[in-house]
Design an enzyme around this catalytic site. Structure first.
Site, PDB file in Angstrom:
ATOM      1  N   PRO A 291      -3.182   9.523 -11.804  1.00 42.22           N
ATOM      2  CA  PRO A 291      -3.197   8.219 -12.474  1.00 42.22           C
ATOM      3  C   PRO A 291      -4.263   8.140 -13.555  1.00 42.22           C
ATOM      4  O   PRO A 291      -5.396   8.584 -13.359  1.00 42.22           O
ATOM      5  CB  PRO A 291      -3.542   7.267 -11.324  1.00 42.22           C
ATOM      6  CG  PRO A 291      -4.351   8.100 -10.375  1.00 42.22           C
ATOM      7  CD  PRO A 291      -3.760   9.487 -10.458  1.00 42.22           C
ATOM      8  N   GLY A 292      -3.903   7.614 -14.691  1.00 44.61           N
ATOM      9  CA  GLY A 292      -4.872   7.345 -15.750  1.00 44.61           C
ATOM     10  C   GLY A 292      -4.921   5.842 -15.959  1.00 44.61           C
ATOM     11  O   GLY A 292      -5.869   5.154 -15.575  1.00 44.61           O
ATOM     12  N   ARG A 293      -3.811   5.323 -16.519  1.00 46.77           N
ATOM     13  CA  ARG A 293      -3.707   3.897 -16.844  1.00 46.77           C
ATOM     14  C   ARG A 293      -4.066   2.998 -15.645  1.00 46.77           C
ATOM     15  O   ARG A 293      -4.828   2.056 -15.775  1.00 46.77           O
ATOM     16  CB  ARG A 293      -2.261   3.617 -17.287  1.00 46.77           C
ATOM     17  CG  ARG A 293      -2.041   2.251 -17.902  1.00 46.77           C
ATOM     18  CD  ARG A 293      -0.529   2.000 -18.083  1.00 46.77           C
ATOM     19  NE  ARG A 293       0.147   3.057 -18.799  1.00 46.77           N
ATOM     20  CZ  ARG A 293       0.272   3.126 -20.132  1.00 46.77           C
ATOM     21  NH1 ARG A 293      -0.220   2.184 -20.883  1.00 46.77           N
ATOM     22  NH2 ARG A 293       0.924   4.136 -20.688  1.00 46.77           N
ATOM     23  N   ARG A 330      -2.235   0.537 -30.047  1.00 42.61           N
ATOM     24  CA  ARG A 330      -1.053   0.589 -29.175  1.00 42.61           C
ATOM     25  C   ARG A 330       0.062  -0.373 -29.586  1.00 42.61           C
ATOM     26  O   ARG A 330       1.229  -0.102 -29.337  1.00 42.61           O
ATOM     27  CB  ARG A 330      -1.451   0.386 -27.710  1.00 42.61           C
ATOM     28  CG  ARG A 330      -2.347   1.520 -27.208  1.00 42.61           C
ATOM     29  CD  ARG A 330      -2.538   1.518 -25.696  1.00 42.61           C
ATOM     30  NE  ARG A 330      -1.316   1.866 -25.001  1.00 42.61           N
ATOM     31  CZ  ARG A 330      -0.558   1.026 -24.364  1.00 42.61           C
ATOM     32  NH1 ARG A 330      -0.880  -0.255 -24.304  1.00 42.61           N
ATOM     33  NH2 ARG A 330       0.554   1.428 -23.769  1.00 42.61           N
ATOM     34  N   TYR A 334       3.431   1.438 -30.286  1.00 40.86           N
ATOM     35  CA  TYR A 334       4.476   1.261 -29.250  1.00 40.86           C
ATOM     36  C   TYR A 334       4.925  -0.187 -29.061  1.00 40.86           C
ATOM     37  O   TYR A 334       5.624  -0.490 -28.107  1.00 40.86           O
ATOM     38  CB  TYR A 334       3.966   1.714 -27.872  1.00 40.86           C
ATOM     39  CG  TYR A 334       3.140   2.958 -27.795  1.00 40.86           C
ATOM     40  CD1 TYR A 334       3.668   4.203 -28.124  1.00 40.86           C
ATOM     41  CD2 TYR A 334       1.832   2.904 -27.327  1.00 40.86           C
ATOM     42  CE1 TYR A 334       2.895   5.351 -27.993  1.00 40.86           C
ATOM     43  CE2 TYR A 334       1.062   4.045 -27.196  1.00 40.86           C
ATOM     44  CZ  TYR A 334       1.598   5.266 -27.537  1.00 40.86           C
ATOM     45  OH  TYR A 334       0.835   6.397 -27.405  1.00 40.86           O
ATOM     46  N   CYS A 361      -6.372  -2.298 -43.690  1.00 41.47           N
ATOM     47  CA  CYS A 361      -5.515  -2.480 -44.851  1.00 41.47           C
ATOM     48  C   CYS A 361      -4.156  -1.866 -44.570  1.00 41.47           C
ATOM     49  O   CYS A 361      -3.808  -0.798 -45.106  1.00 41.47           O
ATOM     50  CB  CYS A 361      -6.151  -1.846 -46.070  1.00 41.47           C
ATOM     51  SG  CYS A 361      -7.693  -2.650 -46.459  1.00 41.47           S
ATOM     52  N   GLU A 362      -3.407  -2.523 -43.722  1.00 36.69           N
ATOM     53  CA  GLU A 362      -2.117  -2.010 -43.304  1.00 36.69           C
ATOM     54  C   GLU A 362      -1.379  -3.167 -42.643  1.00 36.69           C
ATOM     55  O   GLU A 362      -1.903  -3.757 -41.691  1.00 36.69           O
ATOM     56  CB  GLU A 362      -2.364  -0.863 -42.304  1.00 36.69           C
ATOM     57  CG  GLU A 362      -1.144  -0.239 -41.790  1.00 36.69           C
ATOM     58  CD  GLU A 362      -1.208   1.299 -41.786  1.00 36.69           C
ATOM     59  OE1 GLU A 362      -2.098   1.886 -42.441  1.00 36.69           O
ATOM     60  OE2 GLU A 362      -0.349   1.862 -41.122  1.00 36.69           O
ATOM     61  N   TYR A 390      -6.231   3.981 -22.859  1.00 35.32           N
ATOM     62  CA  TYR A 390      -5.630   4.360 -24.145  1.00 35.32           C
ATOM     63  C   TYR A 390      -6.017   3.427 -25.290  1.00 35.32           C
ATOM     64  O   TYR A 390      -5.246   3.217 -26.221  1.00 35.32           O
ATOM     65  CB  TYR A 390      -4.100   4.456 -24.016  1.00 35.32           C
ATOM     66  CG  TYR A 390      -3.660   5.416 -22.930  1.00 35.32           C
ATOM     67  CD1 TYR A 390      -3.899   6.773 -23.056  1.00 35.32           C
ATOM     68  CD2 TYR A 390      -3.039   4.960 -21.766  1.00 35.32           C
ATOM     69  CE1 TYR A 390      -3.523   7.664 -22.049  1.00 35.32           C
ATOM     70  CE2 TYR A 390      -2.659   5.841 -20.755  1.00 35.32           C
ATOM     71  CZ  TYR A 390      -2.906   7.186 -20.909  1.00 35.32           C
ATOM     72  OH  TYR A 390      -2.544   8.065 -19.920  1.00 35.32           O
TER      73      TYR A 390
HETATM   74  N1  LLP Z   1      -0.744  13.501 -16.154  1.00 36.26           N
HETATM   75  C1  LLP Z   1      -0.192  13.970 -17.275  1.00 36.26           C
HETATM   76  C2  LLP Z   1       0.223  15.385 -17.326  1.00 36.26           C
HETATM   77  C3  LLP Z   1       0.002  13.131 -18.376  1.00 36.26           C
HETATM   78  O1  LLP Z   1       0.571  13.623 -19.470  1.00 36.26           O
HETATM   79  C4  LLP Z   1      -0.404  11.786 -18.310  1.00 36.26           C
HETATM   80  C5  LLP Z   1      -0.227  10.890 -19.452  1.00 36.26           C
HETATM   81  C6  LLP Z   1      -1.004  11.327 -17.114  1.00 36.26           C
HETATM   82  C7  LLP Z   1      -1.142  12.218 -16.059  1.00 36.26           C
HETATM   83  C8  LLP Z   1      -1.490   9.928 -16.956  1.00 36.26           C
HETATM   84  O2  LLP Z   1      -0.451   9.001 -17.022  1.00 36.26           O
HETATM   85  P1  LLP Z   1      -0.744   7.439 -16.731  1.00 36.26           P
HETATM   86  O3  LLP Z   1      -1.062   7.298 -15.265  1.00 36.26           O
HETATM   87  O4  LLP Z   1      -1.890   7.046 -17.556  1.00 36.26           O
HETATM   88  O5  LLP Z   1       0.505   6.765 -17.119  1.00 36.26           O
HETATM   89  N2  LLP Z   1      -0.846   6.932 -25.153  1.00 36.26           N
HETATM   90  C9  LLP Z   1       0.183   6.370 -24.310  1.00 36.26           C
HETATM   91  C10 LLP Z   1       0.228   7.002 -22.954  1.00 36.26           C
HETATM   92  C11 LLP Z   1       0.432   8.484 -23.006  1.00 36.26           C
HETATM   93  C12 LLP Z   1       0.413   9.104 -21.655  1.00 36.26           C
HETATM   94  C13 LLP Z   1       0.375  10.573 -21.780  1.00 36.26           C
HETATM   95  N3  LLP Z   1       0.265  11.265 -20.557  1.00 36.26           N
HETATM   96  C14 LLP Z   1      -0.052   4.870 -24.204  1.00 36.26           C
HETATM   97  O6  LLP Z   1      -0.980   4.367 -24.824  1.00 36.26           O
HETATM   98  O7  LLP Z   1       0.715   4.170 -23.529  1.00 36.26           O
END
Ligand code: LLP
Length: 431
Positions: A291-293, A330, A334, A361-362, A390
């Site tokens: 998990p990241g987000r 973002r 997106y 400026c966009e 992100y």
């Molecule tokens: N593991 C891998 C191999 C990944 O590619 C990613 C995210 C994660 C884990 C973490 O995923 P999460 O739990 O954060 O969903 N920039 C985009 C999101 C790109 C995610 C890329 N990979 C945004 O701002 O929504």
């Protein structure tokens, strides 16, 4: 409120992690990123507890640092005994500089250079998530030179569409990431890995996408991966012991989004994994999630100062803030939804519907459109919620804007995790 660390105080001001955001904006200036350390810790604990309870002590969540990669976050990850996912020398260096135990780091990426591979070995990265044949050979070469054996997982493309934004759906067969099972190439790569003397193949990895709300795509991915593991066992006589299902659990950006119960989510997916392994008579592998987000998004908030208020009769209204796509690209990329508030007018009626625009400026530089707000004025504090993931990680110096600072709000105080960039910082590398 969209998250329980957000509230309103007696002055009618927005609070975050129990602090008055209007006061924080006055103290540190704007734009300003806030990070709620306790929230990050709670999010980690939900993953850790649910995984070990449902799938045993050998399971581990790996925080995906691409969501927010700063030393202060790796300090928290070290203290919470999380694993991490890193994707570049920069992320490895940041984690290592924070004293993170690198044996708990998994190195991702579809194009690791020889230099990346060497650097990861040097810093003691525990596991490579190997994307392709060239990388496998580079790992074998480096490990042979160092007379060691390197643990690897192979990244597989399971061919799943998680019904999410296409640009962040990475598990399908035509993806640049991983090797497809369906084409037979994943089996070939497994076989090659098993033939290498300096590579220890522990298991498989997949990542199906991001901002996913349903459990079904994860259950489908687990099915496909476990079936493939059983096939490997049958064809090659090798029982892989680790399965990494990637990241992707969604977060709530708007009141209208469902509230995700991560504990319940993991419990459901875990039950599915256990029964799928049982049905295949395959020993339950150690599970990894990345998990990241969902670890940092709701632990973040961005504060801006309101500037120009533009009313275009018969068309639309704009409220411009002193940041924008440079600190949060973002919406421009997106059309990502965000909850926006005027932090010093939380009890006022929302009668002004506007586009919250950035200062670049966009014309595509927007934070959000069609936002109902109280009547804004220059100098108001504008808060954008759920910006922990992100945002800082994707920030740029477009239009030569210095990146904002990040203040970590802790249980008993606060500190500057990242200081505000100066104008000198902007020209530092120019000779
Ligand atoms: N593991 C891998 C191999 C990944 O590619 C990613 C995210 C994660 C884990 C973490 O995923 P999460 O739990 O954060 O969903 N920039 C985009 C999101 C790109 C995610 C890329 N990979 C945004 O701002 O929504």
């Amino acid at each position: 409120m969209i998250c329980k660390n957000i509230g309103i105080n007696e002055k009618g001001h927005l609070t975050f992690a129990g602090r008055d955001t209007v006061e924080l904006a006055a103290k540190y200036g704007t734009p300003l990123y806030l990070l709620d350390e306790e929230r990050v810790r709670e999010n980690c604990r939900v993953y850790k507890n649910a995984l070990s309870r449902e799938l045993g002590e050998a399971s581990l969540p790996l925080y995906a640092g691409k969501a927010l990669c700063v030393k202060d976050v790796y300090r928290i990850m070290r203290e919470e005994k999380m694993g991490i996912d890193v994707v570049s020398c920069g992320e490895i260096f940041t984690a290592w500089s924070a004293g993170f135990p690198m044996e708990n780091a998994y190195f991702h990426g579809n194009n690791k250079t020889d230099e990346d591979v060497r650097f990861a070995f040097e810093k003691g990265v525990g596991c490579f998530v190997c994307d392709n044949e060239e990388e496998l050979c580079a790992i074998e070469r480096e490990a042979a030179e160092r007379n060691t054996v390197q643990k690897v997982l192979i990244r597989v493309a399971p061919g799943i569409d998680p019904h999410t934004h296409k640009a962040i759906s990475t598990g399908s067969i035509d993806s640049k990431f991983g090797t497809a099972i369906e084409t037979g190439q994943a089996m070939e790569l497994v076989s090659l890995a098993l033939s290498k003397k300096h590579v220890a193949l522990a298991g498989l990895h997949c990542h199906i996408g991001s901002q996913i709300f349903e459990t079904q795509p994860f259950c489908d991915a687990a099915d496909i991966m476990l079936r493939f593991m059983a096939e490997i066992k049958k064809e090659m006589g090798c029982t892989l012991t680790e399965l990494n299902l990637g990241g992707g659990i969604g977060v709530r950006y708007l009141e209208s989004h469902p509230e995700i119960d991560v504990d319940g989510y993991i419990t459901e997916v875990a039950a599915h994994i256990k029964s799928a392994a049982k049905a295949l008579s395959f020993p339950l592998p150690a599970i990894r999630l990345e998990p990241g987000r969902s670890i940092v998004a709701d632990a973040g908030m961005t504060l801006y100062s309101a500037g120009a208020v533009k009313r275009i009769p018969g068309f639309k209204n704009y409220l411009s803030v002193d940041g924008g796509m440079a600190d949060n690209p973002r919406y421009a990329l997106y059309q990502s939804p965000y909850t926006v508030e005027i932090a010093n007018k939380m009890n006022e009626e929302k009668t002004f519907v506007c586009t919250v625009a950035g200062r670049c400026c966009e014309s595509g530089d927007m934070i959000q459109e069609n936002v109902p707000l109280p009547e804004p004025e220059r100098g108001d504090t504008v808060a954008v919620c759920t910006t922990g993931a992100y945002n800082y990680a994707m920030a740029s110096n477009y239009n030569r804007l210095p990146r904002p600072p990040m203040i970590t709000l802790t249980a008993n105080g606060e500190h500057i995790a990242v200081k505000r960039e100066s104008l000198e910082d902007l020209i530092r590398n120019e000779l």
